[in-house]
Design a protein around this motif. Structure first.
Motif, PDB file in Angstrom:
ATOM      1  N   GLU A 116      -5.652 -12.835   7.860  1.00  0.00           N
ATOM      2  CA  GLU A 116      -5.852 -13.673   6.687  1.00  0.00           C
ATOM      3  C   GLU A 116      -7.116 -13.231   5.951  1.00  0.00           C
ATOM      4  OE1 GLU A 116      -5.188 -17.653   6.432  1.00  0.00           O
ATOM      5  OE2 GLU A 116      -3.410 -17.650   7.690  1.00  0.00           O
ATOM      6  N   GLY A 117      -7.184 -13.553   4.660  1.00  0.00           N
ATOM      7  CA  GLY A 117      -8.405 -13.262   3.931  1.00  0.00           C
ATOM      8  C   GLY A 117      -8.172 -13.029   2.459  1.00  0.00           C
ATOM      9  N   PHE A 118      -9.281 -13.001   1.712  1.00  0.00           N
ATOM     10  CA  PHE A 118      -9.254 -12.656   0.300  1.00  0.00           C
ATOM     11  C   PHE A 118      -9.241 -11.140   0.144  1.00  0.00           C
ATOM     12  CE2 PHE A 118     -10.906 -16.969  -0.279  1.00  0.00           C
ATOM     13  CZ  PHE A 118     -10.265 -17.358  -1.445  1.00  0.00           C
ATOM     14  N   VAL A 119      -8.588 -10.680  -0.914  1.00  0.00           N
ATOM     15  CA  VAL A 119      -8.543  -9.259  -1.250  1.00  0.00           C
ATOM     16  C   VAL A 119      -8.940  -9.115  -2.714  1.00  0.00           C
ATOM     17  CG1 VAL A 119      -7.137  -7.173  -1.353  1.00  0.00           C
ATOM     18  CG2 VAL A 119      -6.657  -8.914   0.387  1.00  0.00           C
ATOM     19  N   LEU A 120      -9.963  -8.321  -2.994  1.00  0.00           N
ATOM     20  CA  LEU A 120     -10.376  -8.059  -4.366  1.00  0.00           C
ATOM     21  C   LEU A 120      -9.517  -6.945  -4.948  1.00  0.00           C
ATOM     22  CD1 LEU A 120     -14.272  -8.081  -3.947  1.00  0.00           C
ATOM     23  CD2 LEU A 120     -12.775  -9.983  -4.612  1.00  0.00           C
ATOM     24  N   ALA A 121      -9.051  -7.134  -6.188  1.00  0.00           N
ATOM     25  CA  ALA A 121      -8.203  -6.146  -6.853  1.00  0.00           C
ATOM     26  C   ALA A 121      -8.969  -5.494  -7.999  1.00  0.00           C
ATOM     27  CB  ALA A 121      -6.930  -6.798  -7.383  1.00  0.00           C
ATOM     28  N   VAL A 122      -8.960  -4.170  -8.025  1.00  0.00           N
ATOM     29  CA  VAL A 122      -9.682  -3.386  -9.021  1.00  0.00           C
ATOM     30  C   VAL A 122      -8.685  -2.808 -10.020  1.00  0.00           C
ATOM     31  CG1 VAL A 122     -11.224  -1.422  -9.379  1.00  0.00           C
ATOM     32  CG2 VAL A 122     -11.442  -2.822  -7.308  1.00  0.00           C
ATOM     33  N   ARG A 123      -8.982  -2.958 -11.303  1.00  0.00           N
ATOM     34  CA  ARG A 123      -8.112  -2.428 -12.352  1.00  0.00           C
ATOM     35  C   ARG A 123      -8.070  -0.906 -12.265  1.00  0.00           C
ATOM     36  NH1 ARG A 123      -6.087  -3.980 -17.572  1.00  0.00           N
ATOM     37  NH2 ARG A 123      -4.734  -2.248 -18.155  1.00  0.00           N
ATOM     38  N   SER A 124      -6.872  -0.347 -12.366  1.00  0.00           N
ATOM     39  CA  SER A 124      -6.663   1.092 -12.230  1.00  0.00           C
ATOM     40  C   SER A 124      -5.937   1.639 -13.446  1.00  0.00           C
ATOM     41  CB  SER A 124      -5.839   1.376 -10.967  1.00  0.00           C
ATOM     42  OG  SER A 124      -5.457   2.735 -10.901  1.00  0.00           O
ATOM     43  N   ALA A 125      -6.306   2.839 -13.861  1.00  0.00           N
ATOM     44  CA  ALA A 125      -5.558   3.541 -14.896  1.00  0.00           C
ATOM     45  C   ALA A 125      -4.435   4.369 -14.290  1.00  0.00           C
ATOM     46  CB  ALA A 125      -6.490   4.446 -15.707  1.00  0.00           C
ATOM     47  N   ASP A 126      -4.553   4.707 -12.994  1.00  0.00           N
ATOM     48  CA  ASP A 126      -3.551   5.519 -12.305  1.00  0.00           C
ATOM     49  C   ASP A 126      -3.643   5.195 -10.817  1.00  0.00           C
ATOM     50  OD1 ASP A 126      -2.079   7.532 -10.979  1.00  0.00           O
ATOM     51  OD2 ASP A 126      -2.518   9.013 -12.536  1.00  0.00           O
ATOM     52  N   VAL A 127      -2.765   4.317 -10.349  1.00  0.00           N
ATOM     53  CA  VAL A 127      -2.842   3.834  -8.972  1.00  0.00           C
ATOM     54  C   VAL A 127      -2.695   4.973  -7.971  1.00  0.00           C
ATOM     55  CG1 VAL A 127      -1.654   2.427  -7.242  1.00  0.00           C
ATOM     56  CG2 VAL A 127      -2.117   1.486  -9.515  1.00  0.00           C
ATOM     57  N   ASP A 128      -1.726   5.852  -8.184  1.00  0.00           N
ATOM     58  CA  ASP A 128      -1.488   6.931  -7.222  1.00  0.00           C
ATOM     59  C   ASP A 128      -2.689   7.866  -7.124  1.00  0.00           C
ATOM     60  OD1 ASP A 128       1.765   6.971  -6.551  1.00  0.00           O
ATOM     61  OD2 ASP A 128       1.226   6.002  -8.426  1.00  0.00           O
ATOM     62  N   ALA A 129      -3.285   8.196  -8.266  1.00  0.00           N
ATOM     63  CA  ALA A 129      -4.460   9.068  -8.257  1.00  0.00           C
ATOM     64  C   ALA A 129      -5.644   8.368  -7.599  1.00  0.00           C
ATOM     65  CB  ALA A 129      -4.815   9.489  -9.683  1.00  0.00           C
ATOM     66  N   ASP A 130      -5.799   7.068  -7.869  1.00  0.00           N
ATOM     67  CA  ASP A 130      -6.894   6.326  -7.248  1.00  0.00           C
ATOM     68  C   ASP A 130      -6.732   6.269  -5.735  1.00  0.00           C
ATOM     69  OD1 ASP A 130      -8.277   5.844  -9.555  1.00  0.00           O
ATOM     70  OD2 ASP A 130      -7.521   3.808  -9.844  1.00  0.00           O
ATOM     71  N   VAL A 131      -5.515   6.045  -5.257  1.00  0.00           N
ATOM     72  CA  VAL A 131      -5.285   5.977  -3.815  1.00  0.00           C
ATOM     73  C   VAL A 131      -5.618   7.319  -3.159  1.00  0.00           C
ATOM     74  CG1 VAL A 131      -3.499   5.775  -2.043  1.00  0.00           C
ATOM     75  CG2 VAL A 131      -3.623   4.103  -3.893  1.00  0.00           C
ATOM     76  N   ALA A 132      -5.207   8.407  -3.779  1.00  0.00           N
ATOM     77  CA  ALA A 132      -5.513   9.730  -3.221  1.00  0.00           C
ATOM     78  C   ALA A 132      -7.019   9.951  -3.153  1.00  0.00           C
ATOM     79  CB  ALA A 132      -4.848  10.813  -4.069  1.00  0.00           C
ATOM     80  N   ARG A 133      -7.737   9.561  -4.218  1.00  0.00           N
ATOM     81  CA  ARG A 133      -9.186   9.737  -4.230  1.00  0.00           C
ATOM     82  C   ARG A 133      -9.856   8.843  -3.193  1.00  0.00           C
ATOM     83  NH1 ARG A 133      -9.813   8.388  -8.829  1.00  0.00           N
ATOM     84  NH2 ARG A 133     -10.762   6.322  -8.696  1.00  0.00           N
ATOM     85  N   LEU A 134      -9.411   7.593  -3.093  1.00  0.00           N
ATOM     86  CA  LEU A 134     -10.008   6.668  -2.136  1.00  0.00           C
ATOM     87  C   LEU A 134      -9.790   7.134  -0.698  1.00  0.00           C
ATOM     88  CD1 LEU A 134      -9.002   3.334  -3.890  1.00  0.00           C
ATOM     89  CD2 LEU A 134     -11.313   4.227  -3.639  1.00  0.00           C
ATOM     90  N   LYS A 135      -8.621   7.683  -0.414  1.00  0.00           N
ATOM     91  CA  LYS A 135      -8.373   8.234   0.925  1.00  0.00           C
ATOM     92  C   LYS A 135      -9.359   9.358   1.225  1.00  0.00           C
ATOM     93  CE  LYS A 135      -4.223   9.177   2.282  1.00  0.00           C
ATOM     94  NZ  LYS A 135      -2.839   9.713   2.255  1.00  0.00           N
ATOM     95  N   ASP A 136      -9.599  10.222   0.248  1.00  0.00           N
ATOM     96  CA  ASP A 136     -10.546  11.319   0.445  1.00  0.00           C
ATOM     97  C   ASP A 136     -11.962  10.805   0.685  1.00  0.00           C
ATOM     98  OD1 ASP A 136      -8.549  13.196   0.143  1.00  0.00           O
ATOM     99  OD2 ASP A 136      -8.997  13.611  -1.968  1.00  0.00           O
ATOM    100  N   LEU A 137     -12.253   9.605   0.164  1.00  0.00           N
ATOM    101  CA  LEU A 137     -13.586   9.017   0.318  1.00  0.00           C
ATOM    102  C   LEU A 137     -13.725   8.210   1.606  1.00  0.00           C
ATOM    103  CD1 LEU A 137     -14.147   7.814  -3.365  1.00  0.00           C
ATOM    104  CD2 LEU A 137     -15.288   9.736  -2.229  1.00  0.00           C
ATOM    105  N   GLY A 138     -12.635   8.116   2.376  1.00  0.00           N
ATOM    106  CA  GLY A 138     -12.717   7.432   3.660  1.00  0.00           C
ATOM    107  C   GLY A 138     -11.993   6.112   3.744  1.00  0.00           C
ATOM    108  N   ALA A 139     -11.305   5.695   2.673  1.00  0.00           N
ATOM    109  CA  ALA A 139     -10.536   4.455   2.722  1.00  0.00           C
ATOM    110  C   ALA A 139      -9.237   4.667   3.502  1.00  0.00           C
ATOM    111  CB  ALA A 139     -10.218   3.965   1.313  1.00  0.00           C
ATOM    112  N   THR A 140      -8.691   3.571   4.014  1.00  0.00           N
ATOM    113  CA  THR A 140      -7.436   3.587   4.763  1.00  0.00           C
ATOM    114  C   THR A 140      -6.368   2.859   3.965  1.00  0.00           C
ATOM    115  OG1 THR A 140      -8.653   3.545   6.851  1.00  0.00           O
ATOM    116  CG2 THR A 140      -6.319   2.932   6.923  1.00  0.00           C
ATOM    117  N   VAL A 141      -5.193   3.454   3.832  1.00  0.00           N
ATOM    118  CA  VAL A 141      -4.104   2.827   3.089  1.00  0.00           C
ATOM    119  C   VAL A 141      -3.401   1.807   3.974  1.00  0.00           C
ATOM    120  CG1 VAL A 141      -1.921   3.191   1.877  1.00  0.00           C
ATOM    121  CG2 VAL A 141      -3.776   4.861   1.644  1.00  0.00           C
TER     122      VAL A 141
END
Length: 266
Positions: free
Chosen positions: A69-94
């Motif tokens: 359970e919990g709150f999730v903050l949502a960030v506005r994206s111009a390109d979700v797929d590109a953002d996900v790829a970049r975030l993964k490279d920065l250490g985020a987990t999908v």
């Protein structure tokens, strides 16, 4: 941050196993209203609005992708797929890969390197009058609305670097917060922040979190009401050097959020 600018926190979601409890608690505490709409996965998605707001500010569906359970903050994206790829490279987990969102846009769910749930979201088109969500005649957030966010971290520099690389955030040291180092997060091109990063390296208890902050006219009164409704106070009301008051709580299901009120007028 401009409300609809890429890189801005523009939405929140609540992962919950008890939708009625969410409605009862936040409806009583903050006056939220709720509107069910169909979601792409066939389940019902419930939109959350502050009383009197022109647009919703968040939503929830029962169940959580990672079982928490919990709150999730949502960030506005111009390109979700590109953002996900970049975030993964920065250490985020999908947690949830890019896919359709309840409004016909596109979104994905991730966890940042500190384990905080975030999402990236692209609307099908920019809603007309989006800033009306936060306006109360004088540009201030409406009571009960999402007016700020806070990312608490035990490693301030690592978190600042991640979000700067992820979304282009810049930081301004907020010297009015005296209990801990605090930095407002500002999207490039904007003049002011709508959230901040708190250095919790010396704090007791939970150090890492990403939480929404809701406006209320009277923080101590709202905290008292929240505790009557079953909330737990993590940080009692504090007032900054410039008169803004805030407090951090968890709701009866352990979901973390903050309340704030503006300095007195006059």
């Amino acid at each position: 941050m401009g409300y609809m600018d890429p890189g801005s926190v523009v939405w929140f979601e609540i992962d919950t196993a008890d939708a009625q409890a969410v409605k009862d608690f936040y409806g009583s505490l903050l006056g939220w209203t709720f509107q069910p709409v169909p979601a792409p996965d066939g389940r019902t998605y419930t939109l959350i609005s502050a009383s009197g707001a022109a647009l919703p500010m968040g939503g929830f569906r029962e169940g959580a992708p990672d079982g928490q359970e919990g709150f999730v903050l949502a960030v506005r994206s111009a390109d979700v797929d590109a953002d996900v790829a970049r975030l993964k490279d920065l250490g985020a987990t999908v947690v949830l890969p890019p896919g359709p969102s309840a409004d016909g846009g596109r979104s994905a769910r991730l966890k940042d390197p500190r384990g905080n749930a975030i999402s990236v979201w692209k609307a099908p088109e920019q809603p007309a009058g989006a800033d009306a969500l936060l306006d109360a005649g004088d540009g201030a957030p409406l009571p009960g609305s999402l007016g700020w966010f806070e990312i608490g971290t035990a490693d301030l520099e690592a978190s600042k670097t991640f979000y700067a690389d992820a979304f282009g955030w810049n930081y301004v040291h907020d010297t009015g917060v005296t209990s801990r180092p605090y930095f407002a997060a500002v999207v490039p091109g904007d003049q002011r922040g709508s959230g901040g990063l708190a250095d919790n390296s010396q704090a007791e208890g939970t150090k890492d979190y990403a939480a929404p902050q809701f406006m209320t006219p009277d923080v101590p009164a709202a905290v008292a009401k929240a505790t009557e409704l079953g909330a737990t106070v993590e940080t009692a009301p504090e007032t900054t050097a410039y008169g803004l008051t805030y407090a951090r709580l968890t709701d009866p299901h352990g979901n973390r959020f903050l309340l704030f009120s503006f300095p007195p007028q006059g």
